[in-house]
Design a protein around this motif. Structure first.
Motif, short mmCIF file in Angstrom:
data_model
loop_
_atom_site.label_atom_id
_atom_site.label_comp_id
_atom_site.label_asym_id
_atom_site.label_seq_id
_atom_site.Cartn_x
_atom_site.Cartn_y
_atom_site.Cartn_z
N GLN A 1 -26.30 40.14 11.49
CA GLN A 1 -25.73 38.87 11.08
C GLN A 1 -26.40 37.71 11.84
N ARG A 2 -26.62 37.91 13.11
CA ARG A 2 -27.23 36.85 13.91
C ARG A 2 -28.67 36.60 13.47
N LEU A 3 -29.36 37.65 13.09
CA LEU A 3 -30.72 37.45 12.57
C LEU A 3 -30.69 36.62 11.30
N VAL A 4 -29.66 36.84 10.50
CA VAL A 4 -29.54 36.08 9.26
C VAL A 4 -29.26 34.60 9.55
N THR A 5 -28.32 34.35 10.43
CA THR A 5 -27.92 32.95 10.64
C THR A 5 -29.00 32.14 11.37
N THR A 6 -29.84 32.80 12.10
CA THR A 6 -30.89 32.07 12.84
C THR A 6 -32.21 32.05 12.09
N ASN A 7 -32.25 32.64 10.92
CA ASN A 7 -33.54 32.90 10.26
C ASN A 7 -34.39 31.65 10.03
N GLU A 8 -33.75 30.56 9.71
CA GLU A 8 -34.53 29.37 9.36
C GLU A 8 -34.92 28.54 10.58
N ASN B 1 -47.75 26.97 13.50
CA ASN B 1 -48.21 28.33 13.21
C ASN B 1 -47.50 28.87 11.99
N ASP B 2 -47.81 30.10 11.64
CA ASP B 2 -47.20 30.70 10.46
C ASP B 2 -46.21 31.80 10.83
N TYR B 3 -45.67 31.68 12.04
CA TYR B 3 -44.67 32.67 12.46
C TYR B 3 -43.52 32.01 13.22
N ALA B 4 -43.20 30.77 12.83
CA ALA B 4 -42.17 30.02 13.56
C ALA B 4 -40.76 30.36 13.13
N GLU B 5 -40.59 30.91 11.93
CA GLU B 5 -39.25 31.27 11.45
C GLU B 5 -39.07 32.79 11.48
N GLY B 6 -37.94 33.23 10.96
CA GLY B 6 -37.69 34.67 10.85
C GLY B 6 -38.51 35.26 9.71
N ALA B 7 -37.81 35.75 8.69
CA ALA B 7 -38.52 36.38 7.57
C ALA B 7 -38.17 35.69 6.26
N HIS B 8 -38.95 35.94 5.27
CA HIS B 8 -38.61 35.49 3.93
C HIS B 8 -37.22 36.04 3.59
N PRO B 9 -36.36 35.21 2.99
CA PRO B 9 -34.96 35.63 2.76
C PRO B 9 -34.83 36.94 1.99
N GLN B 10 -35.72 37.22 1.08
CA GLN B 10 -35.59 38.48 0.33
C GLN B 10 -35.74 39.69 1.25
N ILE B 11 -36.62 39.54 2.22
CA ILE B 11 -36.83 40.64 3.18
C ILE B 11 -35.58 40.84 4.03
N LEU B 12 -35.07 39.76 4.52
CA LEU B 12 -33.89 39.85 5.37
C LEU B 12 -32.72 40.43 4.58
N LEU C 1 -43.93 39.59 -4.49
CA LEU C 1 -43.54 38.68 -3.41
C LEU C 1 -44.69 38.36 -2.47
N TYR C 2 -45.48 39.37 -2.15
CA TYR C 2 -46.59 39.13 -1.20
C TYR C 2 -47.53 38.05 -1.74
N MET C 3 -47.86 38.15 -3.02
CA MET C 3 -48.78 37.17 -3.59
C MET C 3 -48.08 35.82 -3.77
N ALA C 4 -46.82 35.84 -4.08
CA ALA C 4 -46.08 34.58 -4.25
C ALA C 4 -46.03 33.81 -2.94
N ILE C 5 -45.75 34.52 -1.87
CA ILE C 5 -45.73 33.88 -0.54
C ILE C 5 -47.11 33.30 -0.24
N SER C 6 -48.13 34.11 -0.48
CA SER C 6 -49.49 33.67 -0.21
C SER C 6 -49.82 32.41 -0.99
N HIS C 7 -49.48 32.47 -2.25
CA HIS C 7 -49.81 31.37 -3.15
C HIS C 7 -49.13 30.07 -2.70
N ALA D 1 -42.29 29.41 4.59
CA ALA D 1 -41.17 28.56 4.99
C ALA D 1 -41.48 27.08 4.88
N THR D 2 -42.73 26.77 4.60
CA THR D 2 -43.11 25.36 4.50
C THR D 2 -42.52 24.78 3.22
N LYS D 3 -41.83 23.65 3.36
CA LYS D 3 -41.19 23.06 2.18
C LYS D 3 -42.05 21.94 1.63
#
Lengths: 345, 345, 345, 345
Positions: free
Chosen positions: A18-25, B6-17, B255-261, B328-330
């Protein structure tokens, strides 16, 4: 199939996930310099009552053992361990791959004694050709051991004293540390472990985390440049926050101890059921792993409903097996198992 | 603060989580033998059109480079790489720690050429004292490189041919592989990479996963006993399912290609803004990393609202910086940045 | 003081030294490419009846063991040896320093059996978690062993067959090979050793040379690039001719066998004296090392006139000691020793 | 054929060989604990005016460099050296084989400067991601260098000061030390080198010995357990007396300096002949190696009567070659060469 084969069959304790989810962004710096890792370190320092300790987070046990041990030893030194210690048999020679021999001591139950360490040290230095042999440079123990057994405060104190007398740092592998802390008869607290050891780690992977081990370097002599070692051995996680968040969750309140307590209570029920039924136990474990010696035909019956690991052949008719519990073990699963144990013919 | 550092500042793509959450209670075998890992392997084999490949999941890039390279080289061999290759400068000597020299070739943009590899190989074997020198044993490239540049199909084909001619396996570090696959002008598919390389990996950590890299061993000569190497170097994750689940999610659909794109589209917008404003780019990157050369005073202005990394000093007045995008870039963050770039005086 | 403590207490056999003197002014290429080394290789190939073998000269035993073993094993493999094998205890972890574990087998007399090797191999592969353990990759034996014992032709043949069946190369440490070849009851010739082993070495240091060991790589699979390994591990002597000249002298006619024969004859006389006097021998050695079990008070008496090494404590009253002979042992010294043995009370 | 191709083409200086002959029958303890080694150590301590130094004898240069460097560095550290330093290019990755990177600095003539070392050190520590890079842990220089050049007292003092300021031990490879000590313009004595370096070695192999290098560990911080390292890396010679006897002979009176002096005088004659004839020299060497840049057709002519080594291609028409002198170079050989140089058309 109800699984008792190990303590890492599921994902993570729900609070962690749950904590991984809430901090994800959240956007954080990488490589363990984020605020979650900082907070986790602060919580752990408080729990171990050792403000001067350095705390680092690594991904798994073999990685942790390898990095800690290779960071301390000089090239001609080896690490003293029980002959069935994890580093001696189950890490594909990871320690040797960093150039160091594992110097093994015989053990009945996974533990080694202060007297054994002293004798090993003395034997080395009394040999006139000691330069032709690997010099003992570090002592490795696990608590609980691979066999579920634990050190008493008196035993660990004696080991610690001998190690200091011999100039040998003492490293405690705590992959399942929590289960040891709450074990019946256990009289060792985290703070005492921190006082008696030079380095130890607080396991996460087998204690309800997705993954992760918290290395505690208590002795300042071994703190220098540790992050270099982590990076060199592939142990510096880019998204280090993942480790910080997990240990933050485990140590924020008492989740770590709660998980430990639950698993050990479940294990004790299973243990008692085997004892009640008249089965012997291979090791006198008061932690989350139980090692009953069972007749082979009963194993077959049990294996229809339960998964467990085969530990070793006892004799032609009996086999030692291992039942593990964890945060994920449910009371009703244990009840069902106990019932089936009682009905074993 | 909007982060482009960088490209690792957040957790994971929501679908993965999300997938980690829904699978959390499942009980699976450890160490990568679970069904999610199996499925992920099947998806990847299909994506690369190489059924005979072996696929393994590791946690991070340094770990992956170290395990792959040390599993292939004999003791007297070294790995050929660009002088600014990740293994040559940014892994704390991880390759050397396994006993092997990194043999560096000069490079302007992170890439090396078939002609350079051939010359390096010839120079070694033509030297009458070659036994006194490290023998080239493997070629390492990254695609995209650390500098965001990519190999064309012609370039990789030439490299591959030279490598095969010289008996040198070719290893491609794909920590950011997706960004390279979708780059404008890129004419290299996953299947072509699998044909041209002996080993490569499909990065996850910098591509939207929590962590994880999928190693693809195409050449059967290097498949044997790889899991031993993983275990020995601390890379065999107990809860290996975590890697399986992530790559299953990334490759189940697109998803992998969508993220890349997405990331590359965002990066191209930023790139164009710098170009429009008249700034030069240090490297001609068509991937998710952009390296504008900016006047130092403008950097200060930008740094108030945006985080980015300092790459290198260009001269007394200019600095090369790096802007990264990711899943994660908006779009609105990029728009805001572009607006501010246009208003730089 | 008459010295029986080891077989390397003097310089070299006079013929060897003489040859170094007469060739001193010759100018030769370095690193083993000189004509003396070539000639020595030719002599040895003839003696072992294996024209296809590669022969290299190294300086000492630890160096030789380390280079041979590390050149053959892959990173996850270990070398199988008797628990008291030289590489296991008396080389300061030289094998581990190259990244490999020594997998030890119990032994009463320094020898290991085909059945033990087979069981070790089977145990590894039958274990479902074998990837977590070091894989047996090579078998190391010494002949004679550290304890003076030797393999019979039947025993070595059985070992060789098991090794080939398991795909394990067999490496024979022949630091004292000559003494084994001439031992009473020995039915193993150089040519047979060359047929049964993949690699072996013909010791020089303990056989009358100033220094030097001749490595014989019989199996072509292990010949490639061996000189790189020698250089990397500091074993490629600049004045390689020194090794060539010594082995040329030893194998030109029958000096090697003559030295072996003399030493063993002297040792047998000593052995018989101890037996006649009623003393037990710790190992049944028919080679140049004898290990009588002597009462401690008699040791003190003997030690006034003779030097020998203390091997191990037998019990409170008895100690195992070692008497060695060599090319330099004189008949009259042995006679005097025998006389004194007979007068021990 | 008169050989100038290297300084190790013959056996040993006759006085050394003679001493090996006269001591041959003496019985001594092994592994460097004999009285000749003791005496040699005493002579050297006197020559370097450093009673507290530890002195050990090893067989060759690669072995010595490897053992010294790996005994000092921690796992994450590398050794700083000139890019053409022997350890960087001509030892088959021996340093990397012990786990350490060679961090190279550019050099025109084999020497590195105090300013370069300082800049390298500063660059490392100023980098915010320094933990991702190999940490400078030791500085390696050779004197004379591979190119025959030497450090002045001022240069070595500056290097030494920077090293101490940065906490970097300074290690001087003296494979040809004698030639540097007697070089024209050289103002560095053995005692000064011992004051300015932490560890250095006095070469024997290229200075008239059969083989052997005397390691001098001046700084007590690096003395501990060095013999273990020697044994582990195959450098503890069983008949260690052979090294003791040779260095005893070299330093008993002034043989070491006499050999050095003779070779350098011969080299200076050759040097002058090339200069007189109008040829440029690749390096400004005042030691026993000379590097004339010669037209390719003249090389062919010279090669009929003289052997020398090809160093590098200078351009399409010119090649750099190397002429070496040693104790064995005869004045009449040099005269004949000079005569032929003068007659080159």
């Amino acid at each position: 199939m109800i699984r008792f084969e190990n303590d890492y069959a599921e994902g993570a304790h729900p609070q962690i996930l749950q904590r991984l989810v809430t901090t994800n962004e959240e956007q954080t710096p990488g490589y363990g310099m984020d605020k979650h890792s900082e907070t986790a370190r602060a919580y752990i320092k408080k729990a171990i009552a050792a403000e001067q300790a350095d705390i680092h987070f690594l991904v798994g046990g073999t990685q942790t053992n390898t990095i800690v041990i290779s960071s301390i030893l000089r090239p001609h030194q080896g690490v003293v361990a029980a002959h069935m210690g994890h580093i001696a048999v189950h890490e594909t020679g990871a320690i040797e791959a960093t150039g160091h021999k594992v110097l093994t001591l015989p053990s009945e139950n996974g533990k080694i004694t202060a007297a054994q360490v002293k004798a090993c040290y003395d034997a080395h230095w009394q040999d006139s050709t000691h330069e032709h042999m690997v010099q003992p440079g570090l002592v490795y123990i696990s608590h609980p051991t691979e066999n579920g057994t634990t050190y008493s405060k008196a035993e660990l104190t004696a080991l610690s004293e001998v190690c200091r007398e011999c100039g040998l740092p003492l490293f405690l592998d705590g992959a399942r540390l929590g289960y040891g802390l709450v074990a019946q008869e256990s009289d060792l607290s985290l703070a005492e472990i921190a006082k008696l050891c030079d380095v130890f780690y607080i396991g996460g992977t087998k204690m309800g985390a997705l993954f992760g081990e918290a290395v505690v370097i208590v002795n300042p002599a071994y703190q220098r440049d540790f992050r270099y070692m982590m990076k060199q051995r592939g142990g510096l996680l880019a998204k280090g926050r993942l480790l910080g968040i997990q240990f933050e969750t485990l140590f924020e309140e008492d989740l770590y101890m709660a998980i430990s307590h639950h698993a050990v209570v479940m294990a004790m029920l299973i243990r008692q059921a085997f004892i009640d039924k008249g089965f012997a136990l291979r090791y006198d474990s008061k932690t989350n792993q139980q090692f009953p010696i069972l007749p082979n035909d009963m194993l077959t019956a049990l294996a229809e409903k339960y998964s467990f690991s085969t530990w070793e052949t006892f004799d032609d008719n009996y086999t030692v097996v291992r039942f593990c519990t964890s945060w994920a073990t449910k009371k009703e699963q244990v009840d069902r198992l106990i019932e089936d144990i009682h009905q074993l013919a």
